[in-house]
Write a protein that holds these residues in place. Structure first.
Motif, mmCIF file in Angstrom:
data_model
loop_
_atom_site.group_PDB
_atom_site.id
_atom_site.type_symbol
_atom_site.label_atom_id
_atom_site.label_comp_id
_atom_site.label_asym_id
_atom_site.label_seq_id
_atom_site.Cartn_x
_atom_site.Cartn_y
_atom_site.Cartn_z
ATOM 1 N N GLU A 61 94.494 -54.741 48.378
ATOM 2 C CA GLU A 61 94.728 -55.792 48.358
ATOM 3 C C GLU A 61 95.693 -55.651 49.198
ATOM 4 N N GLN A 62 96.367 -56.848 50.405
ATOM 5 C CA GLN A 62 97.516 -56.953 50.893
ATOM 6 C C GLN A 62 98.331 -57.160 50.154
ATOM 7 N N GLU A 63 99.498 -56.604 50.571
ATOM 8 C CA GLU A 63 100.989 -56.145 50.164
ATOM 9 C C GLU A 63 102.007 -57.304 51.240
ATOM 10 N N ASP A 102 104.183 -57.067 53.117
ATOM 11 C CA ASP A 102 104.817 -56.790 53.767
ATOM 12 C C ASP A 102 104.011 -56.814 54.784
ATOM 13 N N ARG A 162 100.720 -54.682 54.476
ATOM 14 C CA ARG A 162 100.095 -53.173 54.461
ATOM 15 C C ARG A 162 98.385 -53.579 53.403
ATOM 16 N N TRP A 163 97.986 -53.098 53.518
ATOM 17 C CA TRP A 163 96.806 -52.592 52.678
ATOM 18 C C TRP A 163 97.052 -51.943 51.879
ATOM 19 N N ILE A 164 96.861 -52.087 49.996
ATOM 20 C CA ILE A 164 96.758 -51.123 49.904
ATOM 21 C C ILE A 164 95.332 -50.851 49.191
ATOM 22 N N TYR A 181 97.802 -45.933 51.096
ATOM 23 C CA TYR A 181 98.213 -47.215 51.960
ATOM 24 C C TYR A 181 97.313 -46.850 53.241
#
Length: 69
Positions: free
Chosen positions: A8-10, A12, A14-16, A28
């Motif tokens: 999923e995308q945070e 901010d 970034r992707w986690i 990340y």
């Protein structure tokens, strides 16, 4: 054993990505593909480490990737 790879995308940007069945396996990345690739690499390293240290028996491994990434 089947392992799922969640991504999923945070907020901010970034992707986690994580493998919930393996505690601590998360990473990340700048894109979904980058984060998932890093998490998959880490998952395989964790499984290999467990095998090398006799902490686990050999497993049939299957990774399920999200439909959209």
């Amino acid at each position: 054993m089947n392992f799922s790879l969640e991504c999923e995308q945070e907020v901010d940007g970034r992707w986690i990505a994580e493998v919930p069945e393996l505690p601590g396996v998360l990473s990340y990345g700048d894109s979904a593909a980058d984060a998932m690739s890093k998490a998959e690499i880490l998952a395989l390293r964790v499984i290999a480490d467990r095998l090398e240290n006799d902490e686990s028996e050999p497993l049939d491994i299957s990774l399920s990737l999200p439909a959209t990434a």
